[in-house]
Write an enzyme that holds these catalytic residues in place. Structure first.
Site, short mmCIF file in Angstrom:
data_model
loop_
_atom_site.label_atom_id
_atom_site.label_comp_id
_atom_site.label_asym_id
_atom_site.label_seq_id
_atom_site.Cartn_x
_atom_site.Cartn_y
_atom_site.Cartn_z
N CYS A 80 -6.84 -5.03 4.46
CA CYS A 80 -5.74 -4.62 5.35
C CYS A 80 -5.90 -5.25 6.73
O CYS A 80 -7.01 -5.51 7.17
CB CYS A 80 -5.75 -3.11 5.57
SG CYS A 80 -6.15 -2.19 4.13
N LYS A 140 -14.48 -3.75 -1.25
CA LYS A 140 -13.63 -4.65 -2.03
C LYS A 140 -13.17 -5.81 -1.15
O LYS A 140 -12.42 -5.62 -0.19
CB LYS A 140 -12.42 -3.90 -2.59
CG LYS A 140 -11.51 -4.77 -3.45
CD LYS A 140 -10.46 -3.93 -4.16
CE LYS A 140 -9.49 -4.80 -4.95
NZ LYS A 140 -8.50 -3.99 -5.67
N ILE A 159 -12.35 -9.94 -7.03
CA ILE A 159 -11.60 -10.29 -5.83
C ILE A 159 -10.31 -9.47 -5.74
O ILE A 159 -9.75 -9.09 -6.76
CB ILE A 159 -11.22 -11.79 -5.81
CG1 ILE A 159 -10.40 -12.17 -7.03
CG2 ILE A 159 -12.44 -12.66 -5.68
CD1 ILE A 159 -9.86 -13.60 -7.05
N GLY A 168 -7.81 -11.23 -12.90
CA GLY A 168 -7.27 -11.87 -14.11
C GLY A 168 -7.91 -11.46 -15.41
O GLY A 168 -7.65 -12.08 -16.44
N THR A 222 -6.30 -9.70 -4.37
CA THR A 222 -5.34 -10.76 -4.73
C THR A 222 -5.40 -11.93 -3.74
O THR A 222 -5.83 -11.79 -2.61
CB THR A 222 -3.91 -10.20 -4.74
OG1 THR A 222 -3.63 -9.63 -3.47
CG2 THR A 222 -3.73 -9.17 -5.83
N LEU A 275 0.80 -1.24 0.00
CA LEU A 275 0.00 0.00 0.00
C LEU A 275 0.83 1.28 0.00
O LEU A 275 0.52 2.24 0.70
CB LEU A 275 -0.95 0.02 1.22
CG LEU A 275 -2.18 -0.85 1.11
CD1 LEU A 275 -2.93 -0.84 2.44
CD2 LEU A 275 -3.12 -0.35 0.01
N ASN A 300 -11.19 -0.94 0.56
CA ASN A 300 -10.39 -2.17 0.57
C ASN A 300 -10.32 -2.72 1.98
O ASN A 300 -9.68 -2.12 2.84
CB ASN A 300 -8.99 -1.83 0.03
CG ASN A 300 -8.00 -2.95 0.20
OD1 ASN A 300 -8.37 -4.10 0.45
ND2 ASN A 300 -6.73 -2.63 0.08
#
Lengths: 307, 258
Positions: free
Chosen positions: A134, A169, A195, A248, A197, A73, A131
């Site tokens: 974390c 996310k 998704i 992907g 990673t 990050l 996100n």
């Protein structure tokens, strides 16, 4: 003439293609290569309250059909983003941008969003993409995204400080992603993106040590596409709010496939790192691929695989 | 930066593990010596970043961008091993002209070029550009041993004074590039260097700190994209952080943090 428009949480996108956070910086450097207004939108680099240097290098490792990253990050912090990065973006991008935010406590998420909301750049932001991968410093370092209640606490914190759509996310590194998606929806999230990673690692045969300085990193690239499709499919069945699919995606065909699984819009990540023009090429090829499969309007195929 | 399709017109071994490849295509993306290209290889997800050794236009006609790019690469892993088998005529997707490159405006009248091993190639185009500007650089090239020596003759042919050092003493001065620097009698205005990290650190201490000569150093780091998007290759500098691929690979001695 096919119609590539989709609507995401009340905002119309010219097309569903959105470069994913962490693969497109704050946009303006890609604008030196092409007019980024051809994109549906893009999600800017994950922004935290304080500036972060991130992890030591090596941060990148190659894998079959993909890559691992452990950037950690890295970002200049929300105040600098408001002062330096977003003004540069405003000169080259006229569409609503997706603001990707991160934090290490629920309070940090709300503070980052609050500062963006109270800034002169607020009008540039269409959605917040929150996100939750974390680690939670108040929760023993476990990722917010791995527990329904923790994830919901972030939604609550974000919901409180902005009226803009809040898209959560999600991390794929969980046993049941639908449970977490449902908890976020119940708490008032406007959308789910997935998704992030997948956790992985590689080892250097010469030194017998992990290749990444951080030991583990996040897998992205075509290798994760089937996993992403499966999770988008599952989450679409579970929630009524829109799903933004990613993982992907490298071609217009992948965009269509992701939408058939249930995505309203589709993010393109690692592909941008291999080919800086990848997202533009996908946008340009989308109409021809739609015609090939007899698709006139993209909204018609969202979740088609479920019917 | 330019993306394009480039044709392999030469691919030959210079030593047991070092190869020279020549690529034909648009060279207009190149703006300075010390930049690199990023090559897409079949069956590998990430591109391979390799420094530009030489670049020239095919003709002097105005408006043409068609030229030849020379790279020199060392076989380090599966990708570069496969590259050695690429035949003449093979077409490759390449990003050309990445990174900042060396700033030649600071060379002064007596610049020093210091290269070690696979770090030598970008100094070749640097030497050519300096000579074109009427400046004659001194070149120190370091290798492990005689069987790894390459391009010393090419630098000499350009018209540079070349000092060679080998760690085992099989060619030239016995020792490292810093030993060769100490042995040389020149007075230098600026230096340009590229090589493995331990060499860069030794050069920094010997040439910059001990001798007070400012310079520009080209760094290597494992990269994701190569054009500044992924933050995979960030390093700390005096005023924050910089990306080796986009803000570098060349950094000034004054900003480097070890």
């Amino acid at each position: 003439m096919v119609d590539t428009k989709v609507e995401l949480c009340g905002i119309t996108l010219d097309n569903p293609v959105i470069p994913a956070s962490g693969t497109f910086g704050y946009g303006y450097e890609f604008a030196e290569l092409y007019d980024i207004n051809c994109l549906g939108s893009f999600s800017f680099k994950g922004t935290t309250l304080e500036a972060r240097f991130g992890n030591d290098t090596p941060r990148i490792a190659e894998c079959p059909s993909g890559m691992l990253n452990a950037v950690g990050l890295q970002n200049p912090g929300v105040d600098d983003v408001i002062k330096e990065e977003l003004p540069k973006l405003s000169r080259v991008f006229s569409k609503p941008v997706m603001a990707n935010v991160s934090g290490f406590s629920a309070d940090e998420y709300s503070e980052v969003i609050k500062r963006l909301e109270n800034s002169s750049c607020s009008d540039m932001i269409g959605w917040y993409e929150v996100n939750v991968s974390c680690p939670n410093v108040h929760g023993g370092g476990m990722s917010f995204g791995t527990d329904p209640e923790s994830a919901a606490s972030v939604v609550r914190a974000a919901r409180w400080v902005s009226d803009k759509p809040i898209i959560i996310k999600l991390s794929p590194n969980v046993s049941d992603i639908t449970e977490i998606a449902k908890a976020c929806e119940t708490e008032g999230a406007d959308g789910i993106s997935l998704i992030n990673t997948m956790l992985g690692m590689r080892i250097d045969l010469k030194s017998s040590k992990p290749l990444l300085a951080n030991t583990t990193g996040g897998l992205s690239g075509p290798a994760v596409l089937p996993v992403a499709l499966r999770m988008v499919y599952q989450v679409y069945e579970t929630v009524d709010i829109p799903v933004v699919g990613m993982g992907g995606v490298s071609s217009a065909e992948d965009v269509i496939e992701m939408m058939m699984a249930g995505a309203t819009a589709v993010e393109v990540g690692a592909a941008n790192l291999v080919d800086p023009y990848a997202s533009k090429k996908i946008v340009e090829k989308l109409p021809a691929v739609m015609e090939k499969y007899g698709i006139e309007r993209l909204p018609d195929i969202i979740g088609a695989a479920h019917r | 930066m330019k993306q394009g399709i480039y044709k392999v017109i030469e691919n030959k071994a210079l030593t047991a593990t070092t190869y020279r490849m020549r690529l034909s295509g648009d060279i207009s993306g190149i703006s300075a010596p010390g930049q690199f290209i990023n090559i897409q290889l079949d069956g590998h997800f990430l591109r391979r970043p390799i420094s530009i050794c030489d670049a020239h236009l095919e003709s002097s006609d105005a408006g043409t961008a068609q030229g030849v790019i020379t790279i020199i690469y060392k076989v380090l892993g599966q990708g570069t091993e496969e590259m050695t088998r690429y035949p003449i005529g093979r077409e490759l997707d390449v990003l050309v002209g990445l990174g900042n490159g060396y700033d030649l405006s600071e060379a002064g009248e007596a610049p020093l070029l210091i290269g070690g091993g696979v770090g030598i190639p970008p100094l070749y185009l640097t030497a050519k550009a300096l000579l074109k500007a009427g400046i004659k650089p001194t070149v120190i090239l370091g290798f492990n041993s005689e069987d790894e020596v390459y391009y010393t003759d090419e630098f000499t042919s350009l018209g540079c004074e070349v000092i060679t050092a080998t760690a085992d003493g099989s060619v030239g001065i016995k020792g490292f590039v810093t030993d060769a620097f100490r042995a040389s009698e020149g007075t230098y205005t600026h230096f340009y260097t590229c090589g493995p990290l331990p060499m860069l650190k030794a050069v920094y201490e010997e040439v910059y700190e001990n001798s007070g000569i400012p310079g520009q150093m080209s760094f290597e780091e494992r990269m994701g994209c190569g054009f500044g998007a992924c933050m995979g290759c960030s390093i700390k500098v005096k005023n924050g952080y910089k990306r080796v691929c986009k803000d570098g690979p060349v950094f000034r001695t004054e900003e480097i943090v070890w």
